[in-house]
Motif scaffolding. Structure first.
Motif, PDB file in Angstrom:
ATOM      1  N   ASN A  37      -8.991  -5.275   3.336  1.00 54.33           N
ATOM      2  CA  ASN A  37      -8.667  -4.374   2.223  1.00 54.33           C
ATOM      3  C   ASN A  37      -7.180  -4.508   1.947  1.00 54.33           C
ATOM      4  N   PHE A  38      -6.772  -4.047   0.796  1.00 55.79           N
ATOM      5  CA  PHE A  38      -5.347  -3.922   0.511  1.00 55.79           C
ATOM      6  C   PHE A  38      -4.948  -2.458   0.673  1.00 55.79           C
ATOM      7  N   TYR A  39      -3.662  -2.235   0.798  1.00 57.82           N
ATOM      8  CA  TYR A  39      -3.167  -0.848   0.825  1.00 57.82           C
ATOM      9  C   TYR A  39      -1.962  -0.739  -0.085  1.00 57.82           C
ATOM     10  N   VAL A  40      -1.825   0.428  -0.687  1.00 61.48           N
ATOM     11  CA  VAL A  40      -0.649   0.772  -1.493  1.00 61.48           C
ATOM     12  C   VAL A  40      -0.211   2.147  -1.028  1.00 61.48           C
ATOM     13  N   GLY A  41       0.882   2.214  -0.291  1.00 64.76           N
ATOM     14  CA  GLY A  41       1.268   3.481   0.305  1.00 64.76           C
ATOM     15  C   GLY A  41       0.190   3.928   1.285  1.00 64.76           C
ATOM     16  N   ASP A  42      -0.335   5.124   1.087  1.00 58.84           N
ATOM     17  CA  ASP A  42      -1.394   5.647   1.952  1.00 58.84           C
ATOM     18  C   ASP A  42      -2.794   5.366   1.412  1.00 58.84           C
TER      19      ASP A  42
END
Length: 634
Positions: free
Chosen positions: A79-84
């Protein structure tokens, strides 16, 4: 021993996870914002997650990218994450976490690259022309989920393969699949007061007492467009199973058309990427586009989609082709409900419909085809349109407020189920009339699976959430309603065997080959004259077989199709045939007969109320090219 992982500058395209020739993992994602972002890798065999950030220097526009050395891509989901926030890759080729239909997504959807090789062998797309096509709409799960389906892999792509002998016996040429890409079918909906409209949410995430689960059975929502739906697969390799289904259907001359629903928020470039991917990777033959703001001109002009059938409500032909250009392969078709409403109103005897019916029977535009259907996934089924006048959607849990208010239906004298013989006979006849109107119109016909054997949805005209017997096909009806199924097969066979009934171009109603007859002509109480008035409900249509060749060798037969949707018997005149030929009946919706009785029909015919009769020429002309006195185009 701890793995040595190195991260370096990656490539921004293609998006998602890919593997380089050296075995390195390339990851690229369009992630907006200035927050910390990166990728999370989940070991498939257990162990600690690996969290790797995108470096600010590895960015092209809004695309972040990286290349990872020291790991094997087939060992990890991601998966990707952006911040939380955890973001599941919309470009993932397979989605994990929603493999079991109707279950809570747990714990988190994850992306996976598909590394399985598939042997397409000598797969050749059928490329059936639109005028030769007969479409068959299928919900993958509902098609074989019912125990009566008799397949081993119920509700799956493999289940469709098991039904290929039935599809061939029916005579269809293309399977149109309702959304079969990955989507989260389990939604949540807030409890509302009776006066409020319920609003669906993305998915269940908690056990709030104010929310309750709801199945989105159809799948018309934003999805993960690059991945086949995992719960429609009987194995843990949905991509392989889908490809196997396509290959098997192609081997039997059946095309695969995919429905894609794109909300207006989905960007044009992304839509183009999705369609190209499915055409190249999965060998699909066509796409039925659904949603607002679809970039039809962009898609229709794309060279890679030139041989792919594209269906939508409308196409800007002037922008795509100009005013006069005719495509070599007509791959565009307008898919609207005009035919459905006009033909249903004609069937139930409404006034002032004959002109519209004649238009639909002849319509076959040069630049785009037209898809005709008299029932669809939404609205009443074929059996219900002759059995109900009001929707009965109580099972949907919305106080019967959802669904269409008007379906142009007629219950033939009683609402819903009845034992009254005359009503049941009339309903069966009206269903046969509907089939004749559908398959003897020049456009491309679409039949909803189950309609050919009288599947009812119990008056539910919006079964979007009914994952049960309301939506699942009951295959026992193929025996119970076998006579009607035989009539449908006969209508399809008659259309396919006679090219004059499905021409590649629109008929002109002119004698442009100087044979003495126009390609199409209209007839009423007098031959060659038809009165189209507000109260007119009957007409005879003559199709001249000299304008079409059977097997490219001999002229087709003449056909005269008599339509009478008045409740009283009507007489129609028969135009004279060339010397040496005579008329015989070959199909009649009054009694459901599909075999001629051998009796010669002369000068005129009397058509019972609410019925359609098909008459065909027999014999050979003694002298060709003789002009019939008084023959003029209408």
């Amino acid at each position: 021993m701890k793995q040595k992982i190195t991260v370096s500058e990656g490539k921004p395209y293609p998006l998602g996870m890919t593997v380089t020739q050296r075995g390195e993992i390339n990851l690229a994602a369009a992630l907006h914002g200035k927050e910390d972002c990166g990728v999370i890798l989940y070991p498939r065999k257990g162990g600690s997650r690996i969290r790797l950030p995108f470096h600010s220097g590895n960015r092209v526009g809004n695309v972040r990218c990286m290349k990872i050395c020291g790991l094997q891509a087939q060992d990890y989901d991601y998966n990707f994450y952006v911040g939380d926030e955890i973001v599941t890759d919309p470009y993932a080729r397979q989605i994990l976490g929603n493999e079991r239909w109707g279950r809570r997504v747990n714990p988190q959807l994850r992306g996976r690259e598909d590394f399985t090789a598939f042997d397409w062998g000598g797969d050749v797309p059928p490329m059936t022309p639109l005028h030769d096509s007969i479409l068959y709409l299928v919900h993958v799960r509902g098609f074989t989920r019912h125990p009566s389906s008799g397949v081993n892999n119920r509700g799956t792509f493999a289940g469709i393969v098991e039904k290929i002998p039935y599809l061939r016996s029916l005579g269809i040429t293309a399977l149109e699949l309702m959304p079969a890409y990955e989507f989260v079918e389990l939604e949540r909906r807030k409890e509302t007061r009776p006066s409020d409209r319920p609003e669906p949410m993305d998915r269940l995430t908690d056990d709030s007492p104010k929310e309750r689960p709801r199945i989105n059975y159809w799948g018309y929502k934003e999805g993960y467009y690059f991945a086949p739906k995992a719960s429609y697969s009987s194995s843990d390799e949905p991509a392989t199973e889908f490809k196997g289904m396509v290959k098997s259907l192609h081997e039997n001359g059946i095309e695969v058309i995919m429905q894609f629903y794109f909300p207006k928020e989905v960007k044009s470039g992304f839509i183009l990427e999705v369609l190209r991917y499915w055409v190249y990777e999965y060998h699909i033959d066509g796409i039925h586009l659904l949603g607002e703001q679809i970039p039809t001109a962009l898609l229709a002009s794309d060279p890679m989609l030139a041989n792919t059938k594209l269906f939508y409500y409308r196409f800007p032909c002037e922008e795509i082709y100009g005013s006069r250009e005719i495509p070599d392969y007509r791959n565009l078709a307008c898919y609207r409900e005009d035919f459905l409403y006009d033909m249903r109103r004609f069937l139930k005897g409404d006034e002032d419909m004959l002109g519209r019916v004649l238009f639909h029977l002849k319509e076959n535009p040069a630049q785009t085809g037209v898809v005709n259907f008299i029932a669809g996934y939404e609205g009443f089924s074929l059996a219900d349109m002759v059995s109900y006048e009001r929707r009965h959607n109580e099972a949907n849990g919305e106080d019967n407020r959802d669904g269409r208010d008007y379906d142009a239906s007629w219950n033939c004298g009683a609402e819903g189920r009845t034992r009254r013989r005359w009503i049941c006979d009339l309903r069966r006849k009206q269903m046969r009339n509907a089939i004749a109107l559908l398959f003897f119109a020049q456009g491309t016909p679409m039949l909803v699976s189950g309609d050919e054997f009288g599947q009812s949805r119990e008056g539910n005209n919006n079964p979007y959430c009914q994952d049960n017997a309301i939506s699942w096909l009951n295959w026992d009806l193929t025996e119970k309603n076998g006579a009607f199924l035989d009539f449908v097969r006969a209508a399809i066979r008659l259309r396919k065997e006679h090219p004059i009934l499905h021409r590649p171009e629109e008929m002109t109603m002119l004698d442009y080959i100087a044979c003495g007859y126009p390609d199409l002509s209209y007839h009423g109480r007098e031959a060659w004259r038809l009165s189209v008035e507000r109260t007119s409900r009957e007409a005879g249509l003559l199709y001249c077989g000299n304008y079409a060749k059977i097997d490219k060798t001999r002229d087709d037969d003449f056909f005269y199709i008599a339509y009478n949707m008045h409740w009283e018997e009507k007489e129609l005149a028969l135009p004279a045939l060339p010397a040496g030929m005579h008329w015989e009946k070959v199909m009649d919706t009054q009694d459901g007969s599909v075999v001629g009785d051998g009796r010669v029909v002369e000068k005129s015919i009397r058509i019972p109320g609410r019925s359609i009769r098909v008459i065909k020429s027999f014999g050979k002309p003694v002298k060709e090219g003789k002009r019939v006195e008084g023959a003029t185009a209408f």
